[in-house]
Write an enzyme that holds these catalytic residues in place. Structure first.
Site, PDB file in Angstrom:
ATOM      1  N   GLU A 215       0.959  -1.507  -0.179  1.00 25.38           N
ATOM      2  CA  GLU A 215      -0.223   0.152   0.025  1.00 25.38           C
ATOM      3  C   GLU A 215       0.772   1.401  -0.378  1.00 25.38           C
ATOM      4  O   GLU A 215       0.082   2.000  -0.867  1.00 25.38           O
ATOM      5  CB  GLU A 215      -1.079  -0.286   0.974  1.00 25.38           C
ATOM      6  CG  GLU A 215      -2.388  -1.175   1.660  1.00 25.38           C
ATOM      7  CD  GLU A 215      -2.503  -1.326   0.111  1.00 25.38           C
ATOM      8  OE1 GLU A 215      -3.431  -0.175  -0.760  1.00 25.38           O
ATOM      9  OE2 GLU A 215      -3.530  -2.556   0.182  1.00 25.38           O
TER      10      GLU A 215
ATOM     11  N   HIS B 242      -5.333  -6.132 -10.623  1.00 19.84           N
ATOM     12  CA  HIS B 242      -5.184  -6.669 -10.002  1.00 19.84           C
ATOM     13  C   HIS B 242      -4.202  -8.107 -10.278  1.00 19.84           C
ATOM     14  O   HIS B 242      -3.178  -9.166 -10.239  1.00 19.84           O
ATOM     15  CB  HIS B 242      -5.747  -7.445  -8.646  1.00 19.84           C
ATOM     16  CG  HIS B 242      -5.759  -6.772  -7.743  1.00 19.84           C
ATOM     17  ND1 HIS B 242      -6.595  -5.605  -8.009  1.00 19.84           N
ATOM     18  CD2 HIS B 242      -4.453  -5.815  -6.816  1.00 19.84           C
ATOM     19  CE1 HIS B 242      -7.055  -4.710  -6.947  1.00 19.84           C
ATOM     20  NE2 HIS B 242      -5.483  -4.526  -6.092  1.00 19.84           N
TER      21      HIS B 242
HETATM   22  N1  ASN Z   1      -5.625  -3.576  -1.529  1.00 18.78           N
HETATM   23  C1  ASN Z   1      -6.078  -2.981  -2.462  1.00 18.78           C
HETATM   24  C2  ASN Z   1      -5.296  -2.530  -2.849  1.00 18.78           C
HETATM   25  O1  ASN Z   1      -4.080  -1.534  -2.970  1.00 18.78           O
HETATM   26  C3  ASN Z   1      -7.079  -1.906  -2.223  1.00 18.78           C
HETATM   27  C4  ASN Z   1      -6.922  -1.153  -3.631  1.00 18.78           C
HETATM   28  O2  ASN Z   1      -6.970   0.017  -3.996  1.00 18.78           O
HETATM   29  N2  ASN Z   1      -7.873  -1.248  -4.793  1.00 18.78           N
HETATM   30  O3  ASN Z   1      -4.560  -2.561  -4.535  1.00 18.78           O
HETATM   31 ZN    ZN Z   2      -2.665  -2.281  -4.619  1.00 18.90          ZN
END
Ligand code: ASN
Ligand code: ZN
Length: 372
Positions: A169, A265
């Site tokens: 983060e 992601h």
């Molecule tokens: N934990 C997630 C990330 O940092 C939170 C988000 O921003 N979607 O990717």
């Molecule tokens: Zn992230």
């Protein structure tokens, strides 16, 4: 002027010593007992704020979705002992957060000379107990702080304050202060898509893992897995050596034209995998007692150049050459430039960068002709 008695003069001199740097002890949720540098504000009063790291501080959002750090409640103590190792004490999660934030700052400072998240010598800040049943942690560029949920009690049983998640983060904060890699698309639910956003997630995982290696805490053995202490059934959230072993987010191993619109992601696997191959190489390798087996798209064998060099190349590429729209093919060029700067255009490092990207199917030949 009133003459001071000896006793009151001593008291005045002592009082003038506060606030002062103090050495506290935290009992965390995930890494046992840890030393914490704190602020002594009065004879028997301490604050969870580190004067030796620009005033870096963790506060309590008290179950609210606070949008400002200023509204967070400061953690205070009369003993400079914090937490009890379980969620029954609300300081425990704050210990992990403050530990992780300071370890992340230390990693960036000792590895790259970076002074704080934005390299401006300002405090990093975190808030724990954010919202109710929040199964996530975020970097919030509005409050310029880390927000940690307590978990939903279901898939995420505990507060999301583990070390590599903090490193992940806070690296979003570093990216915000440098390349500002942006998703190309955000849907109605807030899901983000696109290669620049995927690269942002990947860099967060790469440097998040490096924070673990840098901290080298026996209670949190360093590895190329992300979120291995979150208690998930698949034992990790993501991993750099073989990203598609993650079935939760469907992280990918290799670039394809569809990666253009991948959820960030999922898409992160392309460059995370290239980074692992650059650092450690393809195939089987046991590191710190953990067995990895990293595949390649073209069946090639890649020999790693070591984590330190790979990390230096990715950091230089991020901070010098990447911009908000950098895609994976641009990232290849950015890391090649960085490798040439650091080790020379004829170096093994430079050649291995090229091989690592080819091994995740990012090549000159398949560079999209039209950048959308
Ligand atoms: N934990 C997630 C990330 O940092 C939170 C988000 O921003 N979607 O990717
Ligand atoms: Zn992230």
């Amino acid at each position: 002027p009133t003459a001071l008695t000896a006793a009151s003069a001593t008291r005045a001199a002592r009082a003038a010593h506060y606030p002062v740097t103090a050495s506290g002890t935290g009992t965390s949720l995930f890494v046992g007992k840890v030393p914490l540098t704190t602020t002594r504000t009065a004879r028997t009063s301490y604050l969870l704020k580190d004067p030796t790291r620009w005033g870096t501080e963790t506060r309590d959002a008290k179950g609210q979705e606070l949008e400002s750090f200023a509204r967070g409640k400061a953690f205070t103590s009369t003993t400079d002992k914090w937490g009890n190792g379980t969620v029954s004490h609300r300081d425990s999660a704050a210990v992990d957060a403050q530990y992780g934030i300071t370890k992340t700052l230390d990693f960036y400072k000792k590895t790259f000379g970076r002074k704080g998240i934005a390299n401006d010598g300002k405090a990093a800040r975190g808030m724990v107990h954010f919202g109710k049943k929040v199964a996530n942690a975020f970097w919030d560029s509005t409050c310029d702080c880390m927000l940690y949920g307590d978990g939903d009690g279901d898939m995420f049983k505990k507060p999301l304050v583990v070390l590599d998640v903090t490193g992940h983060e806070l690296t979003h904060g570093v990216v915000d202060a440098t390349a500002e890699l942006e998703p190309t698309r955000v849907d109605a639910d807030g899901n983000q898509y696109g290669e620049a956003g995927s690269l942002n997630e990947s860099l967060a995982d790469i440097f998040g893992s490096n924070v673990e290696f840098s901290a080298n805490n026996a209670k949190n053995p360093p590895n190329y897995l992300i979120g291995e202490k979150l208690g998930l059934a698949q034992k990790f959230l993501r991993r750099l050596d073989h990203p598609s072993l993650d079935k939760l987010e469907g992280t990918i191993d290799y670039w394809s034209p569809q990666t253009y619109d991948a959820e960030v992601h999922a898409g992160s696997g392309v460059s995370s995998h290239a980074y692992y191959l650059l650092a450690e190489g393809s195939g089987r390798k046991t590191i710190g007692g953990f067995a990895y087996d990293s595949p390649t798209y073209d069946g090639s064998t890649v020999t790693g150049i070591g984590r330190a060099k790979a990390t230096a190349i990715f950091y230089r590429a991020l901070t010098r050459y990447m911009v908000s729209t950098t895609d994976f093919h641009d990232a290849r060029l950015a890391t090649l430039k960085a490798a040439a700067d650091l080790y020379g255009a004829n170096s093994t490092a430079y050649q291995t960068v090229d091989k690592a990207w080819a091994a995740v199917n990012v090549t000159v030949a398949n560079t999209p002709a039209i950048r959308r």
